[in-house]
Design an enzyme around this catalytic site. Structure first.
Site, PDB file in Angstrom:
ATOM      1  N   LYS A 112       0.707  -1.037   0.321  1.00  7.32           N
ATOM      2  CA  LYS A 112      -0.234   0.221  -0.005  1.00  7.32           C
ATOM      3  C   LYS A 112       0.563   1.270   0.283  1.00  7.32           C
ATOM      4  CE  LYS A 112      -4.164  -2.017   1.675  1.00  7.32           C
ATOM      5  NZ  LYS A 112      -3.844  -3.490   1.880  1.00  7.32           N
TER       6      LYS A 112
HETATM    7  C1  LIG Z   1      -4.789  -4.820   0.895  1.00 12.20           C
HETATM    8  C2  LIG Z   1      -3.721  -5.989   1.194  1.00 12.20           C
HETATM    9  C3  LIG Z   1      -4.096  -7.130   0.145  1.00 12.20           C
HETATM   10  C4  LIG Z   1      -4.961  -6.325  -0.489  1.00 12.20           C
HETATM   11  O1  LIG Z   1      -5.210  -5.713  -1.592  1.00 12.20           O
HETATM   12  P1  LIG Z   1      -6.177  -5.502  -2.188  1.00 12.20           P
HETATM   13  O2  LIG Z   1      -5.935  -4.153  -3.309  1.00 12.20           O
HETATM   14  O3  LIG Z   1      -7.185  -4.884  -1.717  1.00 12.20           O
HETATM   15  O4  LIG Z   1      -6.720  -6.870  -3.382  1.00 12.20           O
HETATM   16  C5  LIG Z   1      -3.354  -7.791   0.023  1.00 12.20           C
HETATM   17  N1  LIG Z   1      -2.251  -8.438   1.028  1.00 12.20           N
HETATM   18  C6  LIG Z   1      -1.422  -7.051   2.298  1.00 12.20           C
HETATM   19  C7  LIG Z   1      -0.739  -7.425   2.461  1.00 12.20           C
HETATM   20  C8  LIG Z   1      -2.381  -5.653   2.027  1.00 12.20           C
HETATM   21  O5  LIG Z   1      -2.068  -4.556   2.901  1.00 12.20           O
END
Ligand SMILES: *Cc1c(COP(=O)(O)O)cnc(C)c1O
Length: 462
Positions: A112
């Site tokens: 993220k």
């Molecule tokens: C947010 C997140 C996901 C999922 O990603 P999306 O874009 O919501 O599908 C997977 N793994 C981790 C570690 C995350 O923080």
């Protein structure tokens, strides 16, 4: 480039407006009116460029007049300067034709950071130009909150308040939210669960007086600016493995469908992607949807990959909109059925489109743990539980075409599950090894909307 809503009736916006707005007024999500096209030569010319240079080329056609080239380059440079790896998104090899894309070298050790760091820079630049201030409020079950606080801390036109469920996030996740010292970021520990935090956030957005008074803005995963930033690493990794001359496939651990949708955008732009594989944990609404053509809500069962524990996958609406030939009314009806009845059936034509575009699989808790232990033995890689879900699901799709599985978090972010699976307690990278020694700053608050709003009014800079 103009942005339209998946439900067809909200105003058409520029990139800057879509980024600042988040959710469209008709309840839909913003998508570009069309996808810019990259030729094979355009893609071939990315070989050997830095991550930042590829980021500039990939995102430039989407941002219109929002920033000059010079400005945009400098925002990209600032966004990724704090990463702990010179390649930003390095690839490592797991098996003869299987690669892992490490997206966890950012400041909070999860993918993220790629989107949040950039959107932080872009929002600050746009606000500084207009002289406006905003208050960002977010609800988090862990990763989003810390990524937002790291991205916006110290920025002069933004205050950030993150609601998290008291006692229900991991210690690393909590400390990442409570230790930034900057005065403009605030961690609020709510006496409730994640759903309570999300409900409070929703109520704040629906309280129009409050919304206008504090200039409320959101940075959750439906924000188009976040999806766009994630398109870049699909290009950078594919080019490293020989695209456009060689096709690649991707497996993406998926919750809200943001990251996998970014892969779809890359494919629409001309990147030769053979398969896009959706990997879910036991909360498998997306896998079931792609298997059956029916999307049906079930409860959430907590898992060892908590960032994928979702009941409804908000960005799926963007894929559905394209599957329905960009018919906003039909998309709106499907979303209304999901909300009111908990289920909707995808039409045959739209279902065929989704089946042609995405593959899927799910990994149980046992399979996830076994994959963490197994990969350590086979190739020496220590995976976080989310990445392990991806690696497990990818096994069924390995073949002639190189498979790239996205590693979405660093194993040290989920030390308990990783230790259970492998016997190794993964240490934090040296640059954040002092996380356990830093002072924490957090405000405990009742699960009560007026109480939360009072804190926000009082703490934000006027
Ligand atoms: C947010 C997140 C996901 C999922 O990603 P999306 O874009 O919501 O599908 C997977 N793994 C981790 C570690 C995350 O923080």
């Amino acid at each position: 480039m103009r942005y339209i809503s998946t439900r067809g009736t909200a105003p058409v916006l520029t990139f800057e407006e879509a980024m600042m707005t988040g959710l469209a007024r008709d309840g839909g999500l913003y998508v570009p009116e069309s996808f810019p096209q990259f030729s094979a030569d355009d893609i071939a010319s990315m070989a050997g460029l830095t991550y930042e240079d590829i980021a500039f080329r990939v995102m430039k056609p989407f941002i219109g007049e929002t920033f000059t080239d010079q400005e945009f380059k400098s925002l990209i440079a600032k966004a990724y300067a704090g990463f702990g790896h010179a390649a930003r998104a390095p690839l490592v090899q797991l098996a003869p034709n299987h690669f892992l894309l490490e997206l966890f070298h950012g400041p909070t050790l999860a993918f993220k950071d790629f989107a949040m760091q950039l959107i932080g820079q872009m929002m600050q630049a746009a606000l500084a130009r207009s002289g406006k201030r905003i208050t960002i409020v977010g609800a988090t079950s862990g990763d989003t909150g810390s990524a937002a606080m790291e991205a916006f801390r110290g920025l002069s036109n933004v205050d950030v308040f993150i609601l998290f469920p008291h006692g229900r996030v991991s210690e690393v996740q909590r400390r990442q939210m409570t230790t930034p010292a900057d005065a403009n970021v605030h961690a609020l520990a709510v006496d409730g669960d994640f759903d309570d935090c999300q409900a409070a956030l929703k109520d704040m957005f629906n309280d129009f007086d409050f919304r206008d008074e504090v200039h409320l803005a959101g940075v959750n995963s439906i924000n188009w600016g976040r999806v766009l930033a994630q398109v870049v690493y699909f290009f950078s990794s594919a080019v490293s493995l020989g695209a456009p001359h060689r096709k690649v496939s991707f497996t993406v651990p998926t919750g809200n469908f943001g990251d996998i949708f970014a892969g779809y955008v890359a494919k629409k732009m001309g990147l030769p992607i053979e398969r896009l594989v959706v990997a879910t944990n036991q909360n498998d609404i997306l896998h079931r949807t792609l298997e059956t053509g029916v999307q049906q809500k079930q409860g959430v069962t907590p898992s060892i990959s908590p960032s994928m524990d979702i009941q409804v996958s908000s960005n799926f609406e963007r894929a559905l909109f394209d599957a329905y030939g960009r018919d906003g009314a039909v998309t709106a009806q499907a979303m209304a059925d999901l909300k009111d009845k908990g289920v909707f059936t995808i039409s045959q034509g739209a279902y065929d489109f989704l089946k042609d575009t995405f593959n899927s699989g799910r990994a149980s808790e046992e399979e996830t743990l076994a994959t963490i232990g197994g990969q350590l033995d086979i190739c020496g890689e220590l995976l976080c539980p989310h990445s392990a879900v991806g690696v497990k699901v990818a096994q069924d799709f390995l073949g002639e075409t190189p498979m790239i599985t996205l590693a979405t978090a660093h194993p040290a972010k989920f030390p308990d599950a990783v230790e259970q699976a492998s016997g190794i307690r993964p240490p934090l990278p040296p640059r954040m090894a002092d996380l356990y020694d830093r002072d924490e700053r957090v405000t405990r608050v009742a699960n009560d909307l007026p109480a939360i709003q009072a804190i926000i009014r009082e703490r934000r800079a006027q």
